[in-house]
Design a protein around this motif. Structure first.
Motif, short mmCIF file in Angstrom:
data_model
loop_
_atom_site.label_atom_id
_atom_site.label_comp_id
_atom_site.label_asym_id
_atom_site.label_seq_id
_atom_site.Cartn_x
_atom_site.Cartn_y
_atom_site.Cartn_z
N SER A 2 2.48 1.77 -3.31
CA SER A 2 1.48 2.18 -4.30
C SER A 2 1.16 3.67 -4.15
CB SER A 2 0.21 1.35 -4.13
OG SER A 2 0.45 -0.01 -4.38
N GLN A 3 1.05 4.11 -2.90
CA GLN A 3 0.81 5.54 -2.65
C GLN A 3 1.98 6.37 -3.16
OE1 GLN A 3 -1.86 7.03 -1.43
NE2 GLN A 3 -3.04 5.19 -0.97
N PHE A 4 3.14 5.78 -3.09
CA PHE A 4 4.37 6.44 -3.54
C PHE A 4 4.50 6.37 -5.07
CE2 PHE A 4 9.05 5.75 -4.26
CZ PHE A 4 9.45 7.05 -4.01
N GLN A 5 3.61 5.61 -5.71
CA GLN A 5 3.62 5.38 -7.15
C GLN A 5 4.90 4.66 -7.60
OE1 GLN A 5 2.84 9.34 -8.79
NE2 GLN A 5 0.66 8.83 -8.96
N VAL A 57 0.84 -1.20 0.00
CA VAL A 57 0.00 0.00 0.00
C VAL A 57 0.87 1.25 0.00
CG1 VAL A 57 -1.72 1.32 1.29
CG2 VAL A 57 -1.91 -1.17 1.14
N GLY A 58 1.89 1.23 0.85
CA GLY A 58 2.78 2.39 0.92
C GLY A 58 3.49 2.66 -0.39
#
Length: 247
Positions: free
Chosen positions: A135-138, A132-133
């Protein structure tokens, strides 16, 4: 046993693959007991510790919990099992952890702090939070595939595994009649310092590390046949790394 139940599975993998590596190297494991053998492990993930000891359920904590999942145990347990007397070091420098561990091992062999080096790393993906982290960071590719140096690059795909190599000084390997798979001429470790953002790479720093590694190995760019890149498959990372390599 109660102890084995709380050991980080990454540590278990390292124990297993270390045995296989020593066998593949045709070394007499019994004769290594008490030897000046060093263990150098790269380890980044702490998913198991998060799942087990940071649950706020103190009833699950046993006498073996802390040592069973502490990073330093990844190397220390190997040294304990074989009765190695050389250094036992765990290195965490994110993606480069195992490579930096390798560089540290080379320095210890050259300085005589150990006569044999067990080098490697492990990575297991147990928790969803890191996905998740990232992904948030792209940082992660939408399809899980790493399309490095491609126009369609949109991040990287994560992987699991474990690897161990056995190192000796070349003169010792020849004297002992060992099969030599490869020769490490030299290496270099550096850091980006300040770039255009904490999460952004620094092309000049990457270029300097490559130049210093060649100098340490007494080689020139004309000796390079193959480069294994970091290759994160990200738009900014790929461009900067490729530029640094070309320069």
């Amino acid at each position: 046993s109660k102890e084995s139940e709380v050991i980080d599975p990454q540590h278990r993998l390292l124990l297993e693959v270390t045995w296989e590596a020593l066998e593949n190297a045709e070394l007499n494991i019994d004769k290594l007991k008490g030897s000046k053998t060093g263990v150098f492990i790269g380890l980044d993930s702490f998913d198991y510790a998060k799942n087990y000891i940071f649950t706020h359920d103190v009833e699950t904590i046993s006498p073996y919990s802390l040592m069973g999942m502490s990073k330093h145990s990844a190397a220390g347990r190997i040294s304990y099992f074989y009765d190695f007397k050389g250094p036992a070091i765990v290195c965490d420098t994110a993606c480069s952890s195992s490579l930096v561990a390798l560089n540290i091992a080379i320095d210890h062999l050259r300085s005589g702090q150990c006569d044999l080096a067990i080098v490697g790393g492990a990575n297991l993906l147990i928790c969803p939070e890191s996905f998740v982290g990232l992904s948030q960071f792209q940082g992660l590719s939408a399809d899980g595939k790493c399309k490095t140096f491609d126009n369609s690059a949109d991040g990287f795909g994560r992987g699991e595994g474990c690897g161990i190599v056995i190192l000796k000084r070349l003169s010792d390997a020849k004297a002992d009649g060992n099969t030599v798979e490869a020769i490490i001429k030299g290496g270099c470790t550096g850091q980006d310092g300040r770039s255009n953002g904490f999460y952004a790479p620094n092309g000049l720093a990457e270029k300097r590390v490559l130049e210093q590694a060649l100098k340490n190995a007494d080689l020139t760019v004309n000796d390079i046949d193959y480069i294994e890149a970091h290759g994160t498959g990200t738009e900014i990372g790929d461009f900067i790394e490729c530029q640094a390599i070309c320069e």
